[in-house]
Design an enzyme around this catalytic site. Structure first.
Site, PDB file in Angstrom:
ATOM      1  N   ILE A  25       0.788  -1.159   0.074  1.00 54.95           N
ATOM      2  CA  ILE A  25       0.158   0.094   0.122  1.00 54.95           C
ATOM      3  C   ILE A  25       0.984   1.221   0.124  1.00 54.95           C
ATOM      4  O   ILE A  25       1.882   1.276   0.901  1.00 54.95           O
ATOM      5  CB  ILE A  25      -0.784  -0.114   1.286  1.00 54.95           C
ATOM      6  N   SER A  26       0.610   2.031  -0.911  1.00 57.05           N
ATOM      7  CA  SER A  26       1.665   3.313  -1.065  1.00 57.05           C
ATOM      8  C   SER A  26       1.704   4.016   0.151  1.00 57.05           C
ATOM      9  O   SER A  26       0.683   4.130   0.974  1.00 57.05           O
ATOM     10  CB  SER A  26       1.247   4.139  -2.078  1.00 57.05           C
ATOM     11  N   ALA A  27       2.586   4.913   0.446  1.00 56.43           N
ATOM     12  CA  ALA A  27       2.859   5.887   1.368  1.00 56.43           C
ATOM     13  C   ALA A  27       1.773   6.950   1.448  1.00 56.43           C
ATOM     14  O   ALA A  27       1.321   7.401   0.385  1.00 56.43           O
ATOM     15  CB  ALA A  27       3.986   6.392   1.653  1.00 56.43           C
TER      16      ALA A  27
END
Ligand code: SAM
Length: 230
Positions: A62-64
């Protein structure tokens, strides 16, 4: 007393605002509303409001939060837009996009929609479940497939956001962008990538603008990396 997820979210969003990743009221509101803790694996929930990517299984992340916010700013999203996301992952970024194009406090007639393509069926299933629990199931449609081919069934799109790194801009995505539309996409190899804003001018010509260096997982597919190349 432990700090509530809501308070943790508020503190993170304040920080992203201070650091310049959040620049507009609409991205600010969306980041305050979407509960990231519902999109990370149960055992990592205590890290949901750290500004970092987290593993979601199958070698994916999951992206930052700062990257999600910045990509939404670069995409210049607005209420009512039809958006294609390539790389659903956990579904979190799709929910943030949905909260901007179809805000929870806006009548449904004004809502836009997010179509999000994921190549790994198990992740797509989990993302659907996450989106349902967070209240976004009717604003985000998750499709299993090769997103390098786009999703021609619902094209053309006002905006396209790609959340995995491609060797080049996939031609079908350019074709599926509306004249006047914008795409945000990371381009490069495993260790060196740049986030691009691609604009399709009203006459159909393309303007490509590099922004910042980034690091994403590979976009694997017919118009991306082949699994053996990466
Ligand atoms: N947007 C996601 C989120 O909020 O959790 C993060 C996405 S993760 C950085 C990138 C995702 O792109 C992975 O789930 C990966 O399986 C997916 N992906 C890679 N190549 C793809 C392709 N050709 N079509 C669709 N999804 C792809």
């Amino acid at each position: 007393m432990p700090i509530s997820f809501e308070e943790q979210r508020r503190r993170l969003v304040e920080r992203l605002l201070r650091e310049g990743y959040i620049r507009s009221e609409k991205v600010l509101k969306a980041m305050l509303r979407v509960p990231r803790e519902l999109f990370v694996p149960e055992e990592l929930r205590h890290l949901a409001y750290e500004d970092t990517p987290l593993p979601i299984g199958h070698g994916q992340t999951i992206s930052a939060p700062h990257m999600v916010a910045l990509m939404c700013e670069y995409a210049d999203l607005d209420i009512g837009m039809k958006v294609l996301e390539v790389g659903t992952g956990s579904g979190y970024h799709a929910a943030v996009i949905a909260e901007i194009v179809a805000p929870s406090d806006m009548p449904r007639e004004k809502w836009g929609h997010v179509y999000s393509v994921e190549r790994i069926p198990e992740l797509a299933e989990k993302a659907k479940e996450n989106l349902r629990r967070a209240g976004y199931a009717d604003r985000v449609t998750v499709i299993v497939g090769d997103g390098t081919k786009g999703y021609p069934e619902k094209a053309p799109y006002d905006r396209i956001i790609v959340t995995a790194a491609a060797p080049d801009i996939p031609e079908p995505l350019v074709e599926q962008l509306k004249p006047g539309g914008k795409m945000v996409i990371p381009i490069g190899d495993r260790y060196s990538q740049v986030l691009y804003i691609v604009e399709k001018r009203p006459d159909g010509s393309i303007k490509v603008k590099p922004t910042i260096p980034v690091l994403f997982v590979p976009l694997i597919g017919e118009h991306g990396w082949r699994p053996h190349e990466y």
